[in-house]
Design an enzyme around this catalytic site. Structure first.
Site, PDB file in Angstrom:
ATOM      1  N   ASP A   1    -111.553   7.099  89.569  1.00 36.83           N
ATOM      2  CA  ASP A   1    -110.451   7.494  88.650  1.00 36.83           C
ATOM      3  C   ASP A   1    -110.257   9.068  88.539  1.00 36.83           C
ATOM      4  OD1 ASP A   1    -108.061   8.145  87.179  1.00 36.83           O
ATOM      5  OD2 ASP A   1    -108.698   6.661  85.576  1.00 36.83           O
TER       6      ASP A   1
ATOM      7  N   HIS B   1    -100.636   0.431  92.005  1.00 30.41           N
ATOM      8  CA  HIS B   1    -100.541   1.839  90.884  1.00 30.41           C
ATOM      9  C   HIS B   1    -100.468   3.240  91.818  1.00 30.41           C
ATOM     10  CE1 HIS B   1    -101.211   4.281  87.692  1.00 30.41           C
ATOM     11  NE2 HIS B   1    -102.170   4.954  88.172  1.00 30.41           N
TER      12      HIS B   1
END
Ligand code: HEM
Length: 402
Positions: A214, A318
């Site tokens: 991330d 996403h």
């Protein structure tokens, strides 16, 4: 009796008094009868054009966000005094000498790269001068999927503490709470973490608690366009950007922080098979590489199609929904994980010049469509103006009070 001696913070340290010595020699020494080993003695400068803790690299392992509400009697003069005290505390804590009258200076002596970053909320600026509040310094517009609990929203003053060791953070938080007590009361605290220092090779992108790599596609302070995306400048376009004819001039060198508390439903996430979890993001779980191939830093190919003629990166993924084609609509993300036993998730923090032009349009797209929404819920939201940096002898936020 029992009155702590005032410590002289102006005196340069001859050597580590229990150790502010970032030299590699200090790290290598035995610690027996000599210098203390370990990274605890490393201190980062708190002065400069920007406050420490926004772009500090590598990001610290531990973060604590503390939001305060001003007491009703804290007026403009009180805010001025509060910021002066806060400035001294930041200098003492970051350097490892501790704030004035620190009853436990031993706890301040090993800062482990402690940074203390100060931000102000809409209420504080309104108390000084409502005309100085940029349009974006306000609660974010509501999003349809928000489930704000009211426990982690807003505030008048933010202190963000980050370090590679939780001990100096706990100590700093207590000292700041002590010194702020007559001006403000604590509203909420949120704590987060990344992997411990040394757990991964330097430069490794963090993993969140869903297991994903991330932070891959993120502006870097080394990029030419970083300053324009993140730091509020004095240029006329900033005055028009904030929509209030220069209401943000006192923020030159500062930035806007959006902090969202995002809960993860890990029990149901764990029931999704690996391909499903990878398609939700559009990237592989093991390396973080795009599903269209390459390694972690290979650009995503949003056009690539599979044998069935469908895009490899699904329409609901996403990264497809978060990705901006507009280069001005980007944010600098600095998330940490949180896990208090009962609940876990992401303290999603991002920095930008203007959240209404950067965070909000991205979040609108995610709110509308993002498969990740099945497993994440935004439960807290805050916007703060991170004050510009300061030099020795200067006071944090001085330009606001001019
Ligand atoms: C990319 C996870 C919330 C904006 C990513 C990536 C992951 C991820 C794994 C791909 C790797 C990377 O480039 O970092 C999550 C999780 C979230 C979350 C688990 C919630 C718990 C958000 C929110 C925003 C956001 C709230 C902003 C409104 C972005 C952006 C990218 C990204 C801009 C890069 C897109 C690109 O490739 O251009 N996120 N994210 N994310 N995310 Fe999130």
């Amino acid at each position: 009796l029992g009155i702590p001696a005032l410590r002289d913070r102006g005196t340069p340290q001859a050597g580590p008094p229990g150790g502010v010595d970032p030299s590699p020699e200090a790290d290598r020494s035995s610690g027996i009868g000599g210098e203390l080993p370990g990274f605890g003695g490393e201190a980062l400068p708190c002065h400069g054009a920007h406050q420490a803790g926004v772009t500090t690299t590598p990001p610290a392992a531990h973060a604590r966000y503390v939001s305060y509400r001003l007491r009703p009697e804290t007026d403009r003069d009180g805010i001025r005094r509060m910021l002066r005290i806060l400035t001294g505390d930041v200098e003492g804590l970051a350097s490892g000498t501790g704030p004035l009258a620190d009853p436990e200076p031993e706890l301040a002596a090993r800062p482990a790269r402690l940074t203390v970053t100060v931000g102000v909320g809409p209420g504080l600026v309104d108390r000084v001068d409502p005309l100085k509040r940029p349009e974006w310094l306000a609660p974010l517009p509501p999003f349809s999927r928000d489930r704000l609990s009211g426990q982690h929203d807003g505030g008048d003053l933010l202190v963000l503490l980050q370090a590679d060791d939780p001990l100096p953070i706990a100590h700093a938080a207590r000292m700041l709470a002590r010194d702020l007590a007559s001006f403000a009361e604590p509203l909420w605290t949120q704590q987060g973490f990344r992997q411990a220092r040394g757990a991964e090779a330097g430069g490794t992108t963090m993993r969140n608690l869903m297991g994903q790599v991330d932070g891959t596609v993120n502006p870097s302070p080394a990029d030419e366009d970083f300053d324009g995306l993140v730091w509020i400048g004095g240029a006329p376009e900033d005055a028009s950007r904030d929509g209030r004819g220069g209401a943000g001039a006192w923020l030159e060198g500062g930035t806007a922080l959006v902090l969202r508390r995002i809960r993860m439903e890990l029990d149901t996430w764990d029931q999704v098979d690996r391909p499903g979890r990878e398609q939700t993001i559009g990237r592989r779980l093991d390396t973080g590489a795009p599903l269209t191939g390459g390694d972690e830093h290979t650009p995503v190919d949003y056009e690539a199609r599979n044998a069935l003629g469908l895009t490899v990166i699904p329409s609901f993924a996403h990264v497809r929904r978060a990705h901006s084609e507009d280069p001005d609509e980007r944010i600098f993300r600095r998330a940490v994980n949180y896990d208090d036993g009962a609940e876990s998730g992401l303290l999603f923090a991002c920095y930008q010049r203007n959240p209404l032009r950067q965070f909000v349009p991205i979040q609108r797209r995610l709110d509308e469509l993002d498969l990740l929404n099945e497993w994440v819920t935004h439960t807290g939201s805050a916007v703060f103006a991170i004050l510009p940096g300061f030099e020795p002898g200067e006071t944090l936020g001085a330009a606001l009070l001019e």
